[in-house]
Design an enzyme around this catalytic site. Structure first.
Site, PDB file in Angstrom:
ATOM      1  N   TYR A 157       0.840  -1.216   0.000  1.00 17.93           N
ATOM      2  CA  TYR A 157       0.000   0.000   0.000  1.00 17.93           C
ATOM      3  C   TYR A 157       0.874   1.265   0.000  1.00 17.93           C
ATOM      4  O   TYR A 157       0.642   2.193  -0.784  1.00 17.93           O
ATOM      5  CB  TYR A 157      -0.899  -0.046   1.235  1.00 17.93           C
ATOM      6  CG  TYR A 157      -1.877   1.097   1.360  1.00 17.93           C
ATOM      7  CD1 TYR A 157      -3.045   1.128   0.606  1.00 17.93           C
ATOM      8  CD2 TYR A 157      -1.640   2.151   2.248  1.00 17.93           C
ATOM      9  CE1 TYR A 157      -3.954   2.171   0.737  1.00 17.93           C
ATOM     10  CE2 TYR A 157      -2.538   3.191   2.374  1.00 17.93           C
ATOM     11  CZ  TYR A 157      -3.694   3.193   1.625  1.00 17.93           C
ATOM     12  OH  TYR A 157      -4.589   4.231   1.749  1.00 17.93           O
ATOM     13  N   LYS A 161       1.129   4.233  -2.861  1.00 15.77           N
ATOM     14  CA  LYS A 161       0.777   5.624  -2.579  1.00 15.77           C
ATOM     15  C   LYS A 161       1.964   6.559  -2.797  1.00 15.77           C
ATOM     16  O   LYS A 161       1.783   7.741  -3.124  1.00 15.77           O
ATOM     17  CB  LYS A 161       0.221   5.744  -1.162  1.00 15.77           C
ATOM     18  CG  LYS A 161      -1.120   5.020  -0.965  1.00 15.77           C
ATOM     19  CD  LYS A 161      -2.199   5.541  -1.907  1.00 15.77           C
ATOM     20  CE  LYS A 161      -3.577   4.976  -1.631  1.00 15.77           C
ATOM     21  NZ  LYS A 161      -4.591   5.512  -2.548  1.00 15.77           N
TER      22      LYS A 161
HETATM   23  P1  NAP Z   1     -13.256   2.483   1.161  1.00 16.68           P
HETATM   24  O1  NAP Z   1     -14.180   2.968   2.213  1.00 16.68           O
HETATM   25  O2  NAP Z   1     -12.756   1.078   1.216  1.00 16.68           O
HETATM   26  O3  NAP Z   1     -13.949   2.741  -0.283  1.00 16.68           O
HETATM   27  C1  NAP Z   1     -13.250   2.416  -1.446  1.00 16.68           C
HETATM   28  C2  NAP Z   1     -14.038   2.856  -2.654  1.00 16.68           C
HETATM   29  O4  NAP Z   1     -13.245   2.571  -3.830  1.00 16.68           O
HETATM   30  C3  NAP Z   1     -15.348   2.107  -2.844  1.00 16.68           C
HETATM   31  O5  NAP Z   1     -16.297   2.990  -3.406  1.00 16.68           O
HETATM   32  C4  NAP Z   1     -14.994   1.001  -3.845  1.00 16.68           C
HETATM   33  O6  NAP Z   1     -16.064   0.578  -4.644  1.00 16.68           O
HETATM   34  C5  NAP Z   1     -14.000   1.747  -4.705  1.00 16.68           C
HETATM   35  N1  NAP Z   1     -13.057   0.903  -5.439  1.00 16.68           N
HETATM   36  C6  NAP Z   1     -12.122   0.062  -4.957  1.00 16.68           C
HETATM   37  N2  NAP Z   1     -11.419  -0.491  -5.954  1.00 16.68           N
HETATM   38  C7  NAP Z   1     -11.945  -0.002  -7.103  1.00 16.68           C
HETATM   39  C8  NAP Z   1     -11.676  -0.180  -8.473  1.00 16.68           C
HETATM   40  N3  NAP Z   1     -10.698  -0.999  -8.887  1.00 16.68           N
HETATM   41  N4  NAP Z   1     -12.409   0.499  -9.390  1.00 16.68           N
HETATM   42  C9  NAP Z   1     -13.391   1.339  -8.998  1.00 16.68           C
HETATM   43  N5  NAP Z   1     -13.700   1.551  -7.720  1.00 16.68           N
HETATM   44  C10 NAP Z   1     -12.990   0.884  -6.780  1.00 16.68           C
HETATM   45  O7  NAP Z   1     -11.934   3.401   1.071  1.00 16.68           O
HETATM   46  P2  NAP Z   1     -11.668   4.882   1.677  1.00 16.68           P
HETATM   47  O8  NAP Z   1     -11.191   4.735   3.062  1.00 16.68           O
HETATM   48  O9  NAP Z   1     -12.822   5.760   1.368  1.00 16.68           O
HETATM   49  O10 NAP Z   1     -10.403   5.322   0.799  1.00 16.68           O
HETATM   50  C11 NAP Z   1     -10.537   6.103  -0.391  1.00 16.68           C
HETATM   51  C12 NAP Z   1      -9.152   6.487  -0.891  1.00 16.68           C
HETATM   52  O11 NAP Z   1      -8.471   7.235   0.139  1.00 16.68           O
HETATM   53  C13 NAP Z   1      -8.264   5.282  -1.185  1.00 16.68           C
HETATM   54  O12 NAP Z   1      -7.452   5.562  -2.298  1.00 16.68           O
HETATM   55  C14 NAP Z   1      -7.430   5.143   0.062  1.00 16.68           C
HETATM   56  O13 NAP Z   1      -6.216   4.495  -0.176  1.00 16.68           O
HETATM   57  C15 NAP Z   1      -7.230   6.618   0.443  1.00 16.68           C
HETATM   58  N6  NAP Z   1      -6.905   6.816   1.872  1.00 16.68           N
HETATM   59  C16 NAP Z   1      -7.791   6.467   2.842  1.00 16.68           C
HETATM   60  C17 NAP Z   1      -7.435   6.689   4.174  1.00 16.68           C
HETATM   61  C18 NAP Z   1      -8.362   6.349   5.310  1.00 16.68           C
HETATM   62  O14 NAP Z   1      -7.950   6.564   6.476  1.00 16.68           O
HETATM   63  N7  NAP Z   1      -9.573   5.882   5.069  1.00 16.68           N
HETATM   64  C19 NAP Z   1      -6.190   7.230   4.488  1.00 16.68           C
HETATM   65  C20 NAP Z   1      -5.331   7.554   3.455  1.00 16.68           C
HETATM   66  C21 NAP Z   1      -5.691   7.354   2.141  1.00 16.68           C
HETATM   67  P3  NAP Z   1     -17.065  -0.646  -4.181  1.00 16.68           P
HETATM   68  O15 NAP Z   1     -17.907  -0.071  -3.049  1.00 16.68           O
HETATM   69  O16 NAP Z   1     -17.902  -0.936  -5.379  1.00 16.68           O
HETATM   70  O17 NAP Z   1     -16.180  -1.759  -3.738  1.00 16.68           O
END
Ligand code: NAP
Length: 250
Positions: A157, A161
């Site tokens: 991961y 990133k």
């Molecule tokens: P999440 O709650 O797991 O949601 C992920 C979203 O991405 C869902 O809508 C999922 O769709 C979609 N997705 C996953 N793989 C995909 C693909 N190949 N094509 C199209 N859609 C896809 O994740 P999140 O926490 O909101 O994170 C969003 C972004 O922020 C990510 O890039 C993550 O790495 C980054 N981030 C998050 C955090 C954190 O603390 N949460 C921190 C740093 C960075 P489905 O619902 O259809 O599966």
């Protein structure tokens, strides 16, 4: 209220849940028309589409796997056919498959790199063409604080990133002369389903490392995305902004 993105067209990948959902709502509240994708959460995506339309903007959900090059190409073609142009792209879709290196499988490495980094290439590769023609655009890529610092159990991961940051900086240099800005956001610990998988002790450890003493919300990330997407950020490009409650300062 001044709507900073009135009648812009935005594409947000992975908006059926979590940060992407918050970003889609915020951009629509700012007046943008919303194309957004999901991978498998069809019902949630349809609900969001209805919610966005109720805000008075055009909105459409697309089932599209961002890690698939051909699907990304078809997606951009469909968005242009449906919305006419494309002003803002937010590459948000991402996954985790956490494991210590000794136990990490090749499949876990490949899956994370394909979904988090190749996906950004796939979408940008096709989205920049109409933006270059229009000589205008703003691209925002979701990185993470661990893309700068690394994290035990997240070598796949963190590497994906870190790649997003370098890709973003490179695009900013390539596309600046066409008036296309490209920035990244590095969230810290944000409450979503992704972080909801962590056990309570690990989550508590994270909170202790955050000077503001709490996890962030999707709305707090979405605010920064909306700013970067807007003309208020017209001289900001090639940057990666931490949104992490002070956890990391470089
Ligand atoms: P999440 O709650 O797991 O949601 C992920 C979203 O991405 C869902 O809508 C999922 O769709 C979609 N997705 C996953 N793989 C995909 C693909 N190949 N094509 C199209 N859609 C896809 O994740 P999140 O926490 O909101 O994170 C969003 C972004 O922020 C990510 O890039 C993550 O790495 C980054 N981030 C998050 C955090 C954190 O603390 N949460 C921190 C740093 C960075 P489905 O619902 O259809 O599966």
């Amino acid at each position: 209220m001044i709507r900073r993105l009135q009648d812009r067209v935005a594409l947000v990948t992975g908006a059926s849940r979590g940060i992407g959902l918050g970003i889609a709502k915020k951009l629509a509240q700012e007046g943008a028309h919303l194309a957004f994708t999901y991978k498998s959460s069809a019902e949630a995506a349809l609900n969001l589409q209805q919610e966005l339309v109720a805000l008075g903007v055009q909105a459409k959900a697309y089932a599209s796997d961002a890690s698939d090059y051909l699907q990304a190409e078809q997606l951009i073609e469909s968005v242009l056919a449906d919305f006419g142009h494309l002003d803002i792209v937010v590459n948000n879709a991402g996954i985790t498959r956490d494991q210590l290196l000794l136990r990490m499988t090749e499949a876990q490495w490949d899956e994370v790199l394909d979904n988090n980094l190749k996906s950004v290439f796939n979408i940008c590769k096709h989205a920049v063409k109409p933006m270059m023609k229009a000589r205008s655009g703003s691209i925002i890529n979701l990185s993470s604080v661990v893309g700068r610092s690394g994290n035990a159990g997240q070598s796949n991961y963190s590497a994906s990133k870190a790649g997003v940051i370098a890709f973003t900086q490179s695009l900013a240099k390539e596309l600046g002369s066409r008036n296309i800005r490209c920035n990244a956001i590095a969230p810290g610990f944000i409450l979503t389903e992704m972080t909801g998988q962590l056990d309570a002790a690990v989550a508590e450890e994270w909170n202790k490392r955050i000077p503001l003493g709490r996890a962030g919300t999707v709305e707090e990330v979405a605010e920064v995305v909306a700013f970067l997407a807007s003309d208020a950020a017209s001289y900001v490009s090639g940057q990666c902004w931490n949104v992490c409650g002070g956890m990391q300062s470089s």
